[in-house]
Design an enzyme around this catalytic site. Sequence first.
Site, mmCIF file in Angstrom:
data_model
loop_
_atom_site.group_PDB
_atom_site.id
_atom_site.type_symbol
_atom_site.label_atom_id
_atom_site.label_comp_id
_atom_site.label_asym_id
_atom_site.label_seq_id
_atom_site.Cartn_x
_atom_site.Cartn_y
_atom_site.Cartn_z
ATOM 1 N N ASP A 60 -11.969 29.830 19.744
ATOM 2 C CA ASP A 60 -11.350 31.137 19.506
ATOM 3 C C ASP A 60 -11.922 31.869 18.302
ATOM 4 O O ASP A 60 -12.546 31.258 17.446
ATOM 5 C CB ASP A 60 -9.870 30.911 19.159
ATOM 6 C CG ASP A 60 -9.021 30.817 20.389
ATOM 7 O OD1 ASP A 60 -9.528 31.056 21.480
ATOM 8 O OD2 ASP A 60 -7.818 30.511 20.224
ATOM 9 N N LYS A 70 -11.007 35.889 20.956
ATOM 10 C CA LYS A 70 -10.026 36.851 21.465
ATOM 11 C C LYS A 70 -9.219 37.314 20.262
ATOM 12 O O LYS A 70 -8.492 36.549 19.673
ATOM 13 C CB LYS A 70 -9.078 36.131 22.431
ATOM 14 C CG LYS A 70 -8.941 36.784 23.770
ATOM 15 C CD LYS A 70 -8.329 35.837 24.755
ATOM 16 C CE LYS A 70 -6.887 36.024 25.068
ATOM 17 N NZ LYS A 70 -5.992 36.879 24.444
ATOM 18 N N MET A 101 1.588 37.949 14.414
ATOM 19 C CA MET A 101 0.950 39.176 14.922
ATOM 20 C C MET A 101 1.770 40.421 14.609
ATOM 21 O O MET A 101 1.730 41.381 15.375
ATOM 22 C CB MET A 101 0.748 39.075 16.454
ATOM 23 C CG MET A 101 -0.168 37.951 16.867
ATOM 24 S SD MET A 101 -0.268 37.739 18.657
ATOM 25 C CE MET A 101 1.097 36.639 18.964
#
Length: 250
Positions: A36, A57, A170
């Site tokens: 990742d 990503k 996030m």
Amino acid sequence: MTSGKVWLIGAGPGAADLITVRGMRLLQAADCVLYDALVQPEMLAYCPQATLIDVGKRCDQASMQQKFINKMLVDAAHKYQRVVRLKGGDPMLFGRAQEELHALDEAGIAYEVVPGITAALAASADAGISLTSRGLARNVLFATARVGHGEDPSDWVRPVVAADTAVLYMGVKQAAEVAAALLAGGLRADTPLLIIENASLPQSREWAMTLAELPLAASWQLAGPAILLIGEVYRARLALAEAAPMQARA
Ligand code: SAH
């Protein structure tokens, strides 16, 4: 066709020595590693023998479609004996592991999951403040306010307001929306919180503020991943930050 086996491994929060010993040994023996964006380059030094595939990503950048990643994983297992899927933090938290495991199940490919240290735990360690505290915080919520395209709306506000300590993944880029939703949901404007960027890395940074101040963070240009820790356990740190000059604020 005989296929290889896949290990979904938690890389931990960033520092190369915060992967588990089991995860590191599997990396050292891997034929192919799909990793990742949040995986630090230092960790890939454990597997110089492996074919490396960057399936980076980041939610804010042009992202590789999850379906495409699933397919690459299945293809790798058809080609290599020992495939590692290296994911930031713990694979089973906000890592879309379920989609990948489902694709492996459908293709009849064997797999194992190796846990990792999730960002919330690394951020708490950096801050030096326990997520739980006797008499003050007896539960911890891991949540995200982010809803993917085409997904149903999520009622993330209610559990965050109810939690003694809440960790929002996030959430910093949407700080203004997050703050507005939590205030509307009944969380007090003077609720203390921490933002921790790059937890576990030498360049880790921390800011303490109230919920009312959180919208300021939306305009910060943070270089690394950042996480929000919310709750009364952070009040003493906030008092310290308020007493200190405003140097550390971005
Ligand atoms: N599976 C990962 C989470 C992936 S979602 C885990 O268990 O940690 C990505 C979010 O995790 C980022 O937006 C950020 O909120 C958080 N994150 C990941 N690494 C971080 C770090 N080193 N410091 C602070 N936050 C981090």
